[in-house]
Design an enzyme around this catalytic site. Structure first.
Site, PDB file in Angstrom:
ATOM      1  N   SER A 184       0.799  -1.227   0.000  1.00 49.45           N
ATOM      2  CA  SER A 184       0.000   0.000   0.000  1.00 49.45           C
ATOM      3  C   SER A 184       0.831   1.277   0.000  1.00 49.45           C
ATOM      4  O   SER A 184       0.372   2.308  -0.458  1.00 49.45           O
ATOM      5  CB  SER A 184      -0.969  -0.004   1.175  1.00 49.45           C
ATOM      6  OG  SER A 184      -0.288  -0.189   2.389  1.00 49.45           O
ATOM      7  N   HIS A 212      -5.124  -3.414  -2.887  1.00 43.04           N
ATOM      8  CA  HIS A 212      -4.812  -2.457  -3.952  1.00 43.04           C
ATOM      9  C   HIS A 212      -4.646  -3.098  -5.328  1.00 43.04           C
ATOM     10  O   HIS A 212      -4.407  -2.407  -6.311  1.00 43.04           O
ATOM     11  CB  HIS A 212      -3.549  -1.677  -3.594  1.00 43.04           C
ATOM     12  CG  HIS A 212      -3.720  -0.847  -2.368  1.00 43.04           C
ATOM     13  ND1 HIS A 212      -4.269   0.410  -2.381  1.00 43.04           N
ATOM     14  CD2 HIS A 212      -3.451  -1.113  -1.067  1.00 43.04           C
ATOM     15  CE1 HIS A 212      -4.317   0.887  -1.158  1.00 43.04           C
ATOM     16  NE2 HIS A 212      -3.823  -0.021  -0.337  1.00 43.04           N
ATOM     17  N   LYS A 244     -11.609   0.679  -1.922  1.00 41.37           N
ATOM     18  CA  LYS A 244     -10.558   1.201  -2.794  1.00 41.37           C
ATOM     19  C   LYS A 244     -11.061   1.216  -4.241  1.00 41.37           C
ATOM     20  O   LYS A 244     -11.915   2.016  -4.555  1.00 41.37           O
ATOM     21  CB  LYS A 244      -9.276   0.427  -2.552  1.00 41.37           C
ATOM     22  CG  LYS A 244      -8.677   0.951  -1.237  1.00 41.37           C
ATOM     23  CD  LYS A 244      -7.819   0.071  -0.461  1.00 41.37           C
ATOM     24  CE  LYS A 244      -7.536   0.756   0.883  1.00 41.37           C
ATOM     25  NZ  LYS A 244      -6.940  -0.131   1.855  1.00 41.37           N
TER      26      LYS A 244
HETATM   27  C1  LIG Z   1      -6.785  -0.204   3.238  1.00 44.93           C
HETATM   28  C2  LIG Z   1      -6.208  -1.508   3.556  1.00 44.93           C
HETATM   29  C3  LIG Z   1      -6.785  -2.334   4.527  1.00 44.93           C
HETATM   30  C4  LIG Z   1      -7.913  -1.873   5.398  1.00 44.93           C
HETATM   31  O1  LIG Z   1      -9.107  -1.910   4.708  1.00 44.93           O
HETATM   32  P1  LIG Z   1     -10.315  -1.021   5.227  1.00 44.93           P
HETATM   33  O2  LIG Z   1     -11.506  -1.594   4.561  1.00 44.93           O
HETATM   34  O3  LIG Z   1     -10.010   0.365   4.815  1.00 44.93           O
HETATM   35  O4  LIG Z   1     -10.355  -1.179   6.713  1.00 44.93           O
HETATM   36  C5  LIG Z   1      -6.256  -3.589   4.713  1.00 44.93           C
HETATM   37  N1  LIG Z   1      -5.195  -4.015   3.996  1.00 44.93           N
HETATM   38  C6  LIG Z   1      -4.588  -3.231   3.081  1.00 44.93           C
HETATM   39  C7  LIG Z   1      -3.411  -3.750   2.336  1.00 44.93           C
HETATM   40  C8  LIG Z   1      -5.071  -1.960   2.839  1.00 44.93           C
HETATM   41  O5  LIG Z   1      -4.476  -1.164   1.950  1.00 44.93           O
END
Ligand SMILES: *Cc1c(COP(=O)(O)O)cnc(C)c1O
Length: 394
Positions: A184, A212, A244
């Protein structure tokens, strides 16, 4: 001792170290062009890679569902009481069909999904082997599980193999390899082929958090696995988030029937929480249709990434090695990253400075995220703004 006496010094210290966080106030919908803190800016900081957060099709589907009075907003209870609505159920089936897994299970957030998996599946005889740069929620889940946590250097397959070899041979003990699909804060992709080979050889399980990659990589948007021509096997646990590329909120775990039933029966972050709003599940289903057919957007996104990288490298900026929409410029000091970020905002492009503890000490950076929504002109505007920063601060 008062709350103030205990915590005011911590807050002051954060400010002194340029680590204090201020929440930017958005006063427009989430799109590539936003009003944030009163400034009209091009948004290069969100994870809305395909521009679905404000997509008219999703909004229309929500309006239509509300008008026909077939759905409530709230779920009213947890999934195990009365909160498991047809929309949740269909979303899970459609996600599993898309990914080719036996089942999928919705969670309210990715953070909770990762806590649930690691705390529920891992026992004291087990070892969790996690990439050093895994998402905070994976490390949090691992630390709060009964298993032993070992971290291996970022992307370092040899180090991972070394740890697998030396992992304690406790009877019935499982090794679980844990990695982000696309990292990320770096944008690089986990070497899943080598990880799968190691997992097979050492009989380890694999957890891939592809928050992602899903929606962005692969012909059908199935993420890292599709991108690398691989398929998750029966001992693979795949996590995806829906906030995302999907532009909604929530997350899912995809995998085998037994995996999903085990989480439903035993995962506390699944059992003791209200189901996500029914309307969100409906939006997720609409987003999934768009994601599956987003070949054109994914192509535009690829071109945007190439345009940005070419321009940035030409002006002598140092980029991490990433083919994904996450492009990091390492500036080391938190103060420097903040100064660049502030200057960029004043020049009309919103780029967030990422500082410790989100990234290691002395690794503060600008994290630029590209979207299919960005035009070539807007990327040029970003490059020009970066050029100005480089002149002023280098
Ligand atoms: C954003 C993210 C999360 C958390 O997800 P949310 O639904 O925002 O709580 C978990 N793992 C990764 C790799 C992320 O980028």
């Amino acid at each position: 001792m008062s709350i103030k006496t205990r915590f005011q010094p911590h807050l002051t210290q954060q400010k002194e170290q340029a680590l204090y966080r201020n929440r930017a106030l958005a006063t427009s919908p989430q799109t590539a062009r936003m009003q944030i803190n009163g400034l009209n800016v091009i948004n290069f900081s969100s994870n809305d890679y395909l521009g679905l957060a404000n997509h008219p099709k999703i909004k229309q589907a929500l309006v239509h569902a509300l008008q026909t009075d077939e759905i409530s907003y709230g779920a009213g209870a947890s999934h195990l009481i009365t909160g498991h609505h047809l929309q949740h159920h269909l979303a899970e089936d459609e996600i599993a069909d898309w990914l080719g897994t036996e089942r999928a299970l919705l969670f309210s957030t990715g953070y909770m999904a990762n806590l649930a998996i690691l705390q529920t599946l891992m026992q004291s005889s087990d070892t969790i082997l996690a990439d050093k740069f895994c998402h905070a929620s994976l490390l949090e889940g691992a630390q709060h599980s009964k298993a032993t946590l070992k971290r291996y250097p970022h992307l370092d397959i040899n180090a991972l193999e070394h740890r697998l070899k030396n992992s304690p041979k406790i009877k019935g003990g499982i090794n679980l390899i844990v990695t982000d699909g696309v990292f990320s804060m770096e944008g690089d992709i986990a070497p899943l082929k080598q990880i799968q080979t190691l997992a097979k050889h050492y009989q380890a399980w694999v957890l891939v958090d592809d928050a992602h990659g899903l929606g962005v990589l692969g012909q059908k948007g199935r993420g890292c696995f599709e991108h690398l021509n691989l398929t998750p096997d029966e001992n693979t646990i795949l996590v995806g988030t829906l906030g995302k590329a999907f532009g909604c909120s929530g997350a899912f775990v995809a995998g085998s029937e037994v995996l999903i039933e085990t989480l439903i029966q035993f995962a506390r972050p699944y059992i003791y929480t209200t189901a996500m709003p029914q309307l969100n599940a409906l939006a997720i289903r609409e987003a999934l249709k768009l994601v599956q057919n987003a070949q054109v957007s994914r192509e535009t996104l690829k071109q945007n990434i190439q345009q940005f990288r070419k321009g940035a490298l030409q002006m002598g900026l140092t980029l991490l090695n990433s083919q994904t929409p996450i492009q990091a410029i390492i500036l080391k000091q938190s103060k420097t990253a903040l100064a660049w970020s502030e200057s960029l905002k004043q020049q009309g492009v919103w780029v967030t400075a990422i500082r410790p503890p989100t990234v290691p000490k002395n690794q503060a950076r600008l994290r630029i995220t590209l979207s299919a929504e960005h035009s070539q002109k807007e990327i040029i505007q970003l490059l020009n703004a970066l050029k100005t920063c480089k002149k002023v601060y280098n």
